[in-house]
Scaffold this motif. Structure first.
Motif, PDB file in Angstrom:
ATOM      1  N   GLU A  75       0.649  -0.506  -2.027  1.00  0.00           N
ATOM      2  CA  GLU A  75      -0.215  -0.042  -3.112  1.00  0.00           C
ATOM      3  C   GLU A  75      -0.363   1.481  -3.087  1.00  0.00           C
ATOM      4  O   GLU A  75      -0.526   2.077  -2.003  1.00  0.00           O
ATOM      5  N   ASN A  76      -0.292   2.069  -4.276  1.00  0.00           N
ATOM      6  CA  ASN A  76      -0.514   3.517  -4.446  1.00  0.00           C
ATOM      7  C   ASN A  76       0.406   4.350  -3.539  1.00  0.00           C
ATOM      8  O   ASN A  76      -0.018   5.355  -2.949  1.00  0.00           O
ATOM      9  N   ASP A  77       1.665   3.890  -3.416  1.00  0.00           N
ATOM     10  CA  ASP A  77       2.660   4.606  -2.600  1.00  0.00           C
ATOM     11  C   ASP A  77       2.236   4.741  -1.143  1.00  0.00           C
ATOM     12  O   ASP A  77       2.669   5.661  -0.438  1.00  0.00           O
ATOM     13  N   THR A  78       1.364   3.846  -0.699  1.00  0.00           N
ATOM     14  CA  THR A  78       0.916   3.858   0.695  1.00  0.00           C
ATOM     15  C   THR A  78       1.316   2.554   1.365  1.00  0.00           C
ATOM     16  O   THR A  78       1.017   1.467   0.854  1.00  0.00           O
ATOM     17  N   LEU A  79       1.996   2.671   2.476  1.00  0.00           N
ATOM     18  CA  LEU A  79       2.439   1.482   3.204  1.00  0.00           C
ATOM     19  C   LEU A  79       1.386   1.096   4.235  1.00  0.00           C
ATOM     20  O   LEU A  79       0.886   1.926   4.980  1.00  0.00           O
ATOM     21  N   LYS A  80       1.075  -0.185   4.272  1.00  0.00           N
ATOM     22  CA  LYS A  80       0.158  -0.713   5.275  1.00  0.00           C
ATOM     23  C   LYS A  80       0.768  -1.968   5.889  1.00  0.00           C
ATOM     24  O   LYS A  80       1.313  -2.822   5.180  1.00  0.00           O
TER      25      LYS A  80
ATOM     26  N   LEU B 163       8.646 -11.084   7.655  1.00  0.00           N
ATOM     27  CA  LEU B 163       7.721 -10.165   6.999  1.00  0.00           C
ATOM     28  C   LEU B 163       7.546 -10.565   5.542  1.00  0.00           C
ATOM     29  O   LEU B 163       8.502 -10.968   4.873  1.00  0.00           O
ATOM     30  N   ILE B 164       6.325 -10.425   5.061  1.00  0.00           N
ATOM     31  CA  ILE B 164       6.042 -10.599   3.629  1.00  0.00           C
ATOM     32  C   ILE B 164       5.690  -9.232   3.057  1.00  0.00           C
ATOM     33  O   ILE B 164       4.844  -8.522   3.603  1.00  0.00           O
ATOM     34  N   VAL B 165       6.363  -8.870   1.972  1.00  0.00           N
ATOM     35  CA  VAL B 165       6.103  -7.592   1.304  1.00  0.00           C
ATOM     36  C   VAL B 165       5.377  -7.885  -0.007  1.00  0.00           C
ATOM     37  O   VAL B 165       5.857  -8.670  -0.833  1.00  0.00           O
ATOM     38  N   CYS B 166       4.230  -7.261  -0.185  1.00  0.00           N
ATOM     39  CA  CYS B 166       3.420  -7.490  -1.383  1.00  0.00           C
ATOM     40  C   CYS B 166       3.592  -6.328  -2.370  1.00  0.00           C
ATOM     41  O   CYS B 166       3.921  -5.193  -1.978  1.00  0.00           O
TER      42      CYS B 166
ATOM     43  N   LYS C 115       6.330  -1.969  13.203  1.00  0.00           N
ATOM     44  CA  LYS C 115       5.605  -0.709  13.058  1.00  0.00           C
ATOM     45  C   LYS C 115       6.541   0.484  13.228  1.00  0.00           C
ATOM     46  O   LYS C 115       6.439   1.476  12.496  1.00  0.00           O
ATOM     47  N   PHE C 116       7.466   0.382  14.202  1.00  0.00           N
ATOM     48  CA  PHE C 116       8.400   1.486  14.434  1.00  0.00           C
ATOM     49  C   PHE C 116       9.288   1.722  13.219  1.00  0.00           C
ATOM     50  O   PHE C 116       9.522   2.869  12.818  1.00  0.00           O
ATOM     51  N   VAL C 117       9.773   0.650  12.612  1.00  0.00           N
ATOM     52  CA  VAL C 117      10.640   0.782  11.431  1.00  0.00           C
ATOM     53  C   VAL C 117       9.869   1.412  10.281  1.00  0.00           C
ATOM     54  O   VAL C 117      10.378   2.309   9.582  1.00  0.00           O
ATOM     55  N   LEU C 118       8.627   0.968  10.045  1.00  0.00           N
ATOM     56  CA  LEU C 118       7.830   1.539   8.960  1.00  0.00           C
ATOM     57  C   LEU C 118       7.494   3.004   9.227  1.00  0.00           C
ATOM     58  O   LEU C 118       7.546   3.837   8.300  1.00  0.00           O
ATOM     59  N   ASP C 119       7.168   3.348  10.446  1.00  0.00           N
ATOM     60  CA  ASP C 119       6.880   4.753  10.780  1.00  0.00           C
ATOM     61  C   ASP C 119       8.112   5.621  10.547  1.00  0.00           C
ATOM     62  O   ASP C 119       7.998   6.744  10.031  1.00  0.00           O
TER      63      ASP C 119
ATOM     64  N   LEU D  71       8.555   6.176   6.818  1.00  0.00           N
ATOM     65  CA  LEU D  71       7.588   7.136   6.283  1.00  0.00           C
ATOM     66  C   LEU D  71       7.924   8.564   6.703  1.00  0.00           C
ATOM     67  O   LEU D  71       7.847   9.500   5.902  1.00  0.00           O
ATOM     68  N   GLN D  72       8.316   8.752   7.958  1.00  0.00           N
ATOM     69  CA  GLN D  72       8.654  10.088   8.445  1.00  0.00           C
ATOM     70  C   GLN D  72       9.886  10.642   7.752  1.00  0.00           C
ATOM     71  O   GLN D  72       9.931  11.818   7.383  1.00  0.00           O
ATOM     72  N   THR D  73      10.888   9.774   7.566  1.00  0.00           N
ATOM     73  CA  THR D  73      12.113  10.213   6.891  1.00  0.00           C
ATOM     74  C   THR D  73      11.834  10.559   5.440  1.00  0.00           C
ATOM     75  O   THR D  73      12.316  11.580   4.910  1.00  0.00           O
TER      76      THR D  73
END
Length: 372
Positions: A98-103, A51-54, A117-121, A124-126
């Motif tokens: 960006e802007n506290d929003t994960l994509k 994964l690359i995180v920007c 996707k599962f890890v990011l979801d 975000l939920q936590t």
């Protein structure tokens, strides 16, 4: 005379190159092919997801969370360059913050992408749940709420299917080799019967006209076939267990006992077929080989699904299949130890050996010739 006939039969089997090949070399070759075919299954390991995180840094909380999962191989890069790497298929996904929003951007659908996707979801939920709790109950911060978030208690107990704590379904395919080797060894009974039926050859005529009881000579030869078949299975066991490192469990003595009884049952069946069927040697050989392959297929050599359906819907057929009894006995030893399942297979093999041996000797004693 008994020992002489016994020793001679063993020498005849091992001096015949063709018989020695099918008895000893073929099971080893088959085990080697199985190992080559299935090695990628047992050797497959989990690879970290690229994964690359920007728009982040290594000190960022989100980056630290991904790092702590030990599931990702992370790198930080500019968005434009990261997208180019994604298009080239060099990374699994690109995450922007960006802007506290994960994509999450992915190039294709797959298991790695679904995990990401599962890890990011989950993150975000936590995060949202923590924010809501603190907003509604600020006193939770003073009660150590933040410290307890990362503590996850498991309510599932891990139980091993076998004593060694591992599970390798591929082992089942190797178990069928022992049963097939035992059945293939029973083809040596064809030559034994040919040398004891006076109408088959001049040698058999001389044996039958000698003062020595035919039952003694037959028993000595049958024991010789049993010993060579058993030796074949032991050599195969050593090769599979110690050279190929296939998991066979720790019940070595029970395995040896099962292989001995399985060899005895197969030799007894082979002797019965050879003396009961009034056909040529080539016909008897083809019959035994065909039955061996059929029994092996029913025991799961080609597919474990075949064994599963037969065990479930026609268990009686499997209970009289010596190859399946050997396979099932080894399977039971690996996953359940010396249990009721093992003893059941052992008892059936003993019964089959006694029944077919008695039937063979009864037919042999009843054969009379008007002239030789």
């Amino acid at each position: 005379m008994f020992f002489h006939a016994f020793k001679t039969r063993i020498k005849i089997i091992f001096s015949n190159k063709l018989e020695a090949f099918w008895l000893i070399i073929f099971p080893v070759i088959l085990a080697t092919f199985f190992y080559i075919a299935f090695s990628h299954i047992t050797a497959e390991k989990f690879n970290e997801i690229n994964l690359i995180v920007c728009n982040t840094s290594e000190s960022d909380q989100f980056y630290k969370v991904l790092k702590d999962t030990q599931m990702f191989e992370l790198s930080i890069d500019e968005y434009e360059n990261a997208i180019e790497l994604l298009k080239d298929g060099k990374v699994t996904g690109v995450v922007t913050t960006e802007n506290d929003t994960l994509k999450l951007y992915v190039g294709q659908n797959g298991i790695d992408q679904s995990i990401s996707k599962f890890v990011l979801d989950t993150y975000l939920q936590t995060t949202q749940a923590v924010t809501d709790i603190i907003t509604q109950n600020p006193a939770a911060l003073a009660n150590g709420f933040i410290e307890t978030i990362g503590n996850q208690e498991s309510f599932v107990e891990e139980v091993s299917l076998n004593e060694e704590g591992n599970y390798d379904i591929v082992s089942v395919y190797f178990f069928t080799i022992f049963g097939m080797a035992a059945m293939m060894g029973s083809t040596n009974m064809i030559n034994v019967v040919e040398t004891l039926q006076a109408n088959q050859s001049p040698l058999a005529a001389r044996v039958c006209s000698s003062p020595i009881r035919k039952s003694i000579v037959f028993a000595a030869n049958m024991l010789g076939v049993l010993i060579t078949t058993f030796i074949s299975n032991i050599l195969c066991l050593i090769y599979i267990k110690y050279f190929l490192s296939i998991d066979m469990g720790n019940h070595t003595l029970a395995i040896i006992l099962l292989l001995l009884l399985g060899s005895a049952a197969c030799v007894a069946i082979g002797g019965f077929v050879c003396i009961a069927v009034k056909k040529s040697a080539s016909f008897k050989n083809g019959l035994i080989v065909g039955v061996s392959l059929g029994f092996s297929a029913m025991s799961g050599m080609m597919s474990t699904h075949i064994k599963y359906y037969l065990d479930r819907y026609v268990p009686f057929i499997q209970k009289i299949n010596p190859v399946n009894l050997i396979t099932d006995g080894l399977y039971g030893l690996l996953f359940y130890g010396v249990s009721e399942r093992f003893y059941e297979n052992v008892i059936i093999l003993i019964i089959m050996t006694v029944v077919f041996t008695a039937a063979t000797f009864t037919i042999a004693r009843g054969q009379k010739y008007a002239s030789i």
